[in-house]
Design an enzyme around this catalytic site. Sequence first.
Site, PDB file in Angstrom:
ATOM      1  N   VAL A 193      72.373  20.396   6.568  1.00  0.00           N
ATOM      2  CA  VAL A 193      73.477  21.357   6.598  1.00  0.00           C
ATOM      3  C   VAL A 193      73.161  22.476   7.580  1.00  0.00           C
ATOM      4  CG1 VAL A 193      74.933  22.903   5.254  1.00  0.00           C
ATOM      5  CG2 VAL A 193      73.985  20.844   4.188  1.00  0.00           C
ATOM      6  N   GLY A 194      73.946  22.540   8.666  1.00  0.00           N
ATOM      7  CA  GLY A 194      73.816  23.620   9.631  1.00  0.00           C
ATOM      8  C   GLY A 194      74.924  24.635   9.449  1.00  0.00           C
ATOM      9  N   ASP A 223      66.398  22.296  19.798  1.00  0.00           N
ATOM     10  CA  ASP A 223      67.497  21.850  18.939  1.00  0.00           C
ATOM     11  C   ASP A 223      68.745  22.650  19.279  1.00  0.00           C
ATOM     12  OD1 ASP A 223      69.233  21.028  16.973  1.00  0.00           O
ATOM     13  OD2 ASP A 223      67.839  21.328  15.313  1.00  0.00           O
ATOM     14  N   ASN A 267      78.055  22.557  11.429  1.00  0.00           N
ATOM     15  CA  ASN A 267      78.275  21.181  10.971  1.00  0.00           C
ATOM     16  C   ASN A 267      77.199  20.736   9.991  1.00  0.00           C
ATOM     17  OD1 ASN A 267      80.611  20.454  12.612  1.00  0.00           O
ATOM     18  ND2 ASN A 267      79.228  20.568  14.360  1.00  0.00           N
ATOM     19  N   ASP A 323      65.531  23.433   9.015  1.00  0.00           N
ATOM     20  CA  ASP A 323      65.792  22.486  10.096  1.00  0.00           C
ATOM     21  C   ASP A 323      64.626  22.414  11.071  1.00  0.00           C
ATOM     22  OD1 ASP A 323      66.335  25.139  10.794  1.00  0.00           O
ATOM     23  OD2 ASP A 323      67.963  24.624  12.162  1.00  0.00           O
ATOM     24  N   ARG A 324      63.991  23.544  11.337  1.00  0.00           N
ATOM     25  CA  ARG A 324      62.863  23.570  12.272  1.00  0.00           C
ATOM     26  C   ARG A 324      61.642  22.859  11.678  1.00  0.00           C
ATOM     27  NH1 ARG A 324      62.371  29.713  14.143  1.00  0.00           N
ATOM     28  NH2 ARG A 324      61.312  28.843  15.963  1.00  0.00           N
TER      29      ARG A 324
END
Length: 262
Positions: A7-8, A129, A11, A109-110
């Site tokens: 989950v960003g 990214d 998006n 995410d990283r």
Amino acid sequence: MIFVLDVGNTNAVLGVFEEGELRQHWRMETDRHKTEDEYGMLVKQLLEHEGLSFEDVKGIIVSSVVPPIMFALERMCEKYFKIKPLVVGPGIKTGLNIKYENPREVGADRIVNAVAGIHLYGSPLIIVDFGTATTYCYINEEKHYMGGVITPGIMISAEALYSRAAKLPRIEITKPGSVIGKNTVSAMQSGILYGYVGQVEGIVKRMKEEAKQEPKVIATGGLAKLISEESNVIDIVDPFLTLKGLYMLYERNANLQHEKGE
């Protein structure tokens, strides 16, 4: 079958892995206002379109940089899949040695990208990214996560031009016919694309100089392919790096739980 969910801010990317291979993936808008049932029905439709069902999924892992959405997603997993998801955060075993001043500040995410990058491509490594924000992460030759750079994403830059300059239109992010634009739209497209390529090349160059290494440069995210085609510093584009990292983390933590008899 393992269901992975990244989950960003803009998006969310979903995927299902079967025997270590990404079988299918989907991208949808991140909506902080959707309920657990709305997410459940949406995921149900996506799975059914591929001939799958909730019952086919045996495990779930979620990575999110949007805390307000997590309650609905966790409830959705428990209600529809009947599975408590593994969440990337405190307590999860990553195997990473994080050299940040405060390791808790490193986004999920990283962390996921670093796990996948090290496993797939070795070290030293720079991972770029291209998301809502563009992040640059450096992993040294000892596989330590050393830190990185965070900049506004390409879409944020384009939207800033549109929203703050009265006569400039909203544009599609694509390669223009020439660097020297012949109209407003192509001039903006050139500025956004080649300005960003210059940013990537400049930051990567400075990171390499400071690290005194020649790390491999991996790009991921929605616009990675577009930027890589115009840049001379990106070695590999892996659009599913984050999903692969989520699967690896699920397997690592599931195996640890199994060894403990949990």
